[in-house]
Design an enzyme around this catalytic site. Structure first.
Site, short mmCIF file in Angstrom:
data_model
loop_
_atom_site.label_atom_id
_atom_site.label_comp_id
_atom_site.label_asym_id
_atom_site.label_seq_id
_atom_site.Cartn_x
_atom_site.Cartn_y
_atom_site.Cartn_z
N ILE A 181 0.83 -1.21 0.00
CA ILE A 181 0.00 0.00 0.00
C ILE A 181 0.86 1.27 0.00
CG2 ILE A 181 -0.25 0.33 2.51
CD1 ILE A 181 -3.30 0.59 2.00
N ASN B 204 11.93 -8.40 6.68
CA ASN B 204 12.21 -7.68 7.91
C ASN B 204 11.79 -8.55 9.09
OD1 ASN B 204 13.12 -5.28 6.67
ND2 ASN B 204 11.02 -4.58 6.37
N GLN C 45 10.13 -4.17 11.06
CA GLN C 45 8.95 -5.02 10.89
C GLN C 45 7.77 -4.40 11.64
OE1 GLN C 45 9.24 -9.15 12.21
NE2 GLN C 45 7.31 -9.69 11.18
N HIS D 86 6.21 -12.23 5.86
CA HIS D 86 6.02 -11.71 4.50
C HIS D 86 7.35 -11.39 3.88
CE1 HIS D 86 5.84 -8.29 7.29
NE2 HIS D 86 6.43 -7.57 6.35
N HIS E 74 9.11 -8.94 1.07
CA HIS E 74 8.99 -7.78 0.19
C HIS E 74 9.75 -8.11 -1.09
CE1 HIS E 74 7.84 -4.67 3.33
NE2 HIS E 74 8.39 -5.58 4.12
P1 AMP Z 1 7.10 -4.67 7.41
O1 AMP Z 1 7.39 -3.23 7.78
O2 AMP Z 1 8.27 -5.42 6.88
O3 AMP Z 1 6.37 -5.38 8.52
O4 AMP Z 1 6.11 -4.58 6.16
C1 AMP Z 1 4.74 -4.36 6.27
C2 AMP Z 1 4.31 -3.75 4.96
O5 AMP Z 1 2.91 -3.86 4.86
C3 AMP Z 1 4.65 -2.26 4.80
O6 AMP Z 1 5.51 -2.09 3.67
C4 AMP Z 1 3.29 -1.61 4.60
O7 AMP Z 1 3.32 -0.54 3.67
C5 AMP Z 1 2.45 -2.77 4.11
N1 AMP Z 1 1.02 -2.66 4.34
C6 AMP Z 1 0.41 -2.27 5.49
N2 AMP Z 1 -0.93 -2.33 5.34
C7 AMP Z 1 -1.15 -2.78 4.07
C8 AMP Z 1 -2.34 -3.05 3.31
N3 AMP Z 1 -3.57 -2.88 3.83
N4 AMP Z 1 -2.19 -3.46 2.03
C9 AMP Z 1 -0.96 -3.62 1.50
N5 AMP Z 1 0.19 -3.39 2.18
C10 AMP Z 1 0.09 -2.97 3.44
#
Ligand code: AMP
Ligand code: ZN
Length: 117
Positions: free
Chosen positions: A36, A90, A97, A103, A105
């Site tokens: 997002i 992360n 994280q 997940h 990236h």
């Molecule tokens: P992390 O910081 O490695 O835990 O990554 C979490 C990721 O999820 C971040 O890059 C956010 O931008 C992404 N994110 C959070 N909410 C959503 C959502 N509703 N749809 C898609 N990505 C999201």
């Protein structure tokens, strides 16, 4: 049970279809959707359907699903015609994280420096 959906988990809600996402690939074990808040022209998150808090705990419990994530990331990179890309897991608040559902990236479409910031 380990791996079961968590009521308070954003990514479990995306897996269940309760929160919308721009899905680019789905398999029996994984879902991939656009971040997002993209940090590169291609920024896709590849997640397991099962809930584990981080990549290493997923790999310890369900190694085949961890491998599926890497396979899917490579497939999406090929679909997006990326000849260079980065896959990041992360792990822990200290490195950013924010969602505690494992997940990957997948980032590509621009140059990147090494070491990462
Ligand atoms: P992390 O910081 O490695 O835990 O990554 C979490 C990721 O999820 C971040 O890059 C956010 O931008 C992404 N994110 C959070 N909410 C959503 C959502 N509703 N749809 C898609 N990505 C999201
Ligand atoms: Zn979850």
């Amino acid at each position: 049970m380990p791996g079961d959906p968590q009521d308070d988990c954003l990514f479990c809600k995306i897996v269940a279809g309760h929160i919308p996402a721009t899905i680019v690939r789905e398999t029996d074990t994984t879902v991939a959707f656009r971040d997002i808040n993209p940090q590169a022209p291609t920024h896709v998150l590849v997640i397991p359907r099962v809930h584990y808090p981080d990549a290493a705990s997923l790999a310890a419990a369900e190694p085949a699903v961890a491998a599926d994530i890497l396979r899917d990331a490579g497939g999406i990179a090929a679909d997006e015609k990326l000849d260079s890309y980065r896959i990041v897991f992360n792990t822990g608040t200290g490195v950013g994280q924010t969602v505690f559902h494992a997940h990957a990236h997948l980032l590509g479409g621009r140059g990147m420096t090494w070491p990462p910031g």
